[in-house]
Design an enzyme around this catalytic site. Sequence first.
Site, PDB file in Angstrom:
ATOM      1  N   HIS A  61      61.028  45.055 105.662  1.00  0.00           N
ATOM      2  CA  HIS A  61      60.244  45.515 104.376  1.00  0.00           C
ATOM      3  C   HIS A  61      60.785  44.754 103.221  1.00  0.00           C
ATOM      4  CE1 HIS A  61      58.056  49.302 102.630  1.00  0.00           C
ATOM      5  NE2 HIS A  61      57.908  48.062 101.679  1.00  0.00           N
ATOM      6  N   HIS A  63      59.395  42.087  99.731  1.00  0.00           N
ATOM      7  CA  HIS A  63      58.533  41.664  99.173  1.00  0.00           C
ATOM      8  C   HIS A  63      58.958  40.367  98.283  1.00  0.00           C
ATOM      9  CE1 HIS A  63      55.883  45.579  99.079  1.00  0.00           C
ATOM     10  NE2 HIS A  63      57.113  46.064  99.215  1.00  0.00           N
ATOM     11  N   ASN A  95      50.976  42.737  99.827  1.00  0.00           N
ATOM     12  CA  ASN A  95      50.385  43.039  98.415  1.00  0.00           C
ATOM     13  C   ASN A  95      50.918  42.089  97.465  1.00  0.00           C
ATOM     14  OD1 ASN A  95      53.115  44.295  98.981  1.00  0.00           O
ATOM     15  ND2 ASN A  95      52.661  45.632  97.188  1.00  0.00           N
ATOM     16  N   LYS A 146      49.805  46.189 107.532  1.00  0.00           N
ATOM     17  CA  LYS A 146      50.495  47.243 106.678  1.00  0.00           C
ATOM     18  C   LYS A 146      49.099  47.841 105.951  1.00  0.00           C
ATOM     19  CE  LYS A 146      53.223  49.300 103.952  1.00  0.00           C
ATOM     20  NZ  LYS A 146      54.044  48.826 103.011  1.00  0.00           N
ATOM     21  N   HIS A 181      52.483  52.770 104.519  1.00  0.00           N
ATOM     22  CA  HIS A 181      52.980  53.337 103.333  1.00  0.00           C
ATOM     23  C   HIS A 181      52.434  54.932 103.243  1.00  0.00           C
ATOM     24  CE1 HIS A 181      54.664  53.554  98.746  1.00  0.00           C
ATOM     25  NE2 HIS A 181      53.889  54.582  98.985  1.00  0.00           N
ATOM     26  N   HIS A 237      59.774  53.282 104.785  1.00  0.00           N
ATOM     27  CA  HIS A 237      60.694  54.078 103.781  1.00  0.00           C
ATOM     28  C   HIS A 237      60.344  55.846 103.813  1.00  0.00           C
ATOM     29  CE1 HIS A 237      56.904  53.634 101.620  1.00  0.00           C
ATOM     30  NE2 HIS A 237      57.117  52.400 101.079  1.00  0.00           N
ATOM     31  N   ASP A 310      63.076  47.555 101.411  1.00  0.00           N
ATOM     32  CA  ASP A 310      62.185  47.495 100.471  1.00  0.00           C
ATOM     33  C   ASP A 310      62.529  46.879  99.036  1.00  0.00           C
ATOM     34  OD1 ASP A 310      59.643  48.051  99.279  1.00  0.00           O
ATOM     35  OD2 ASP A 310      60.058  50.375  98.812  1.00  0.00           O
ATOM     36  N   HIS A 314      61.184  42.681  90.434  1.00  0.00           N
ATOM     37  CA  HIS A 314      60.156  42.579  89.235  1.00  0.00           C
ATOM     38  C   HIS A 314      60.756  42.019  87.917  1.00  0.00           C
ATOM     39  CE1 HIS A 314      56.882  45.086  90.724  1.00  0.00           C
ATOM     40  NE2 HIS A 314      57.983  46.275  91.058  1.00  0.00           N
ATOM     41  N   GLY A 330      59.992  49.812  91.891  1.00  0.00           N
ATOM     42  CA  GLY A 330      60.583  49.077  92.864  1.00  0.00           C
ATOM     43  C   GLY A 330      62.051  48.435  92.544  1.00  0.00           C
TER      44      GLY A 330
END
Length: 447
Positions: A61, A63, A95, A146, A181, A237, A310, A314, A330
């Site tokens: 998981h 990003h 995403n 996903k 999710h 999660h 996860d 950012h 996040g």
Amino acid sequence: MPVDLILHNIKICTRGELVEAGLAIDEGKIFKIAKETSLPQASAKLNLKGQIILPGLIDVHVHLRDQQLAYKEDFFTGTSAAAAGGVTLAIDMPNNKPITTDSKSLKERMSLAETRAVVNVAFYSAFPENLSEVPSIVEEGAVAFKLFLSQKIGGLDIRDDDALSAAFDKVAGMDVLVAVHAEDMETLENVREGLQRAGRKDLEAYLKVHSPAAEAKAIHRVIRLMKKSGVHVHFCHISSSSGLKAFLKAKKLGLPVTCEVTPHHLLLSSKDLKHYNTLALTDPPIRTENDMKALWNALKHGLIDAVASDHAPHAVEEKEAKAVWDVKTGIPGLETTLPLMLTQVNEGRLRIPELARVTSERPAEIFNIKNRGSLSEGNSADLIVVDLNREYKIDSSKFHSKAKFSPFDGWKVKGKPTKTFVNGQLVMDEGEIVAKPGTGQIIRWEG
């Protein structure tokens, strides 16, 4: 002919136990695990002075951002963070901007990662609007689909049970899993609208919206819809005791379900959230101490399949806003997952083989990643060297990730990855990335 490298004076986590042995690497694979006297000649030898060798983490998981979100993270910085944290394979979420939702967008991300990654990368896809495109996405190499039930990402109408059932049927026929999710969008929207009308924009209001009830409702819905197709569903999660209860009920019935938990849901509670404020805001949010205890209890009894970061980087300024609804949710986790979990090993909450099971072995099994995830002869030499006695403080300013923040900043940890090998090549040595971009491989779905 001598093999490429021998690692010796080590303890190796293999077949569920720690053994004193040496390990020979040749042409990117584990050639032999044996007592040092039984190992072949080697071009190079490395004395690891009693440290432990574990299979490299498979983080299911992650990003990794890049493309139009490269200001948050890119494939080089993200996979460098992975290498620093002992992760040898990161599975990238869809995403993105643009969203990974067809074979074209998937191919573009794979091409970028191929030139920039220092660890191995595999990819999720969101569901396309036209389900007839699913086979081409799988053929391009996506290892899973996903499904976000909290918001529409991709082409699927998540309010429509028939649409979800059709998607499950299609994917089940391809022998690929669906990762979910699980937060019910209708519940989130209804509660949020009421609170926003009342002028609420605080952290407590956010927790009321993203409630355990929203998680449990989504899990129950997915389980009801998946039964007919028999598709393998992996719940991302899981964060609450009620969500966990819904999942375990399905598992007890023998349904093809698996799940993951994150270190932040295991180690932080809503009390901590008051201290860290929106810096620790994530979806689903951090829960109560009772929820934490339920997750730990399930993990220790082998009922939770995987621990995943996860990793959600950012820009730090995006973690603050006047209204909580505008905060980007996040936290980065690639560089903290293993040290935090090794600390739990040192505190007696987990054993090393149990940690390897939930961070490497089970993830490889769940996502059908062949010849990785365990230290076995013939497998790819994706492995990490760990100093279980190394004590230090987490310092987010030194992260390889572009996201230089963490609720775990300043935490004392005991246990550190000191070297990371990917496909037999040393990519991280004492926190320094020593491999070039493009060292990692793209791991594609294998039927």
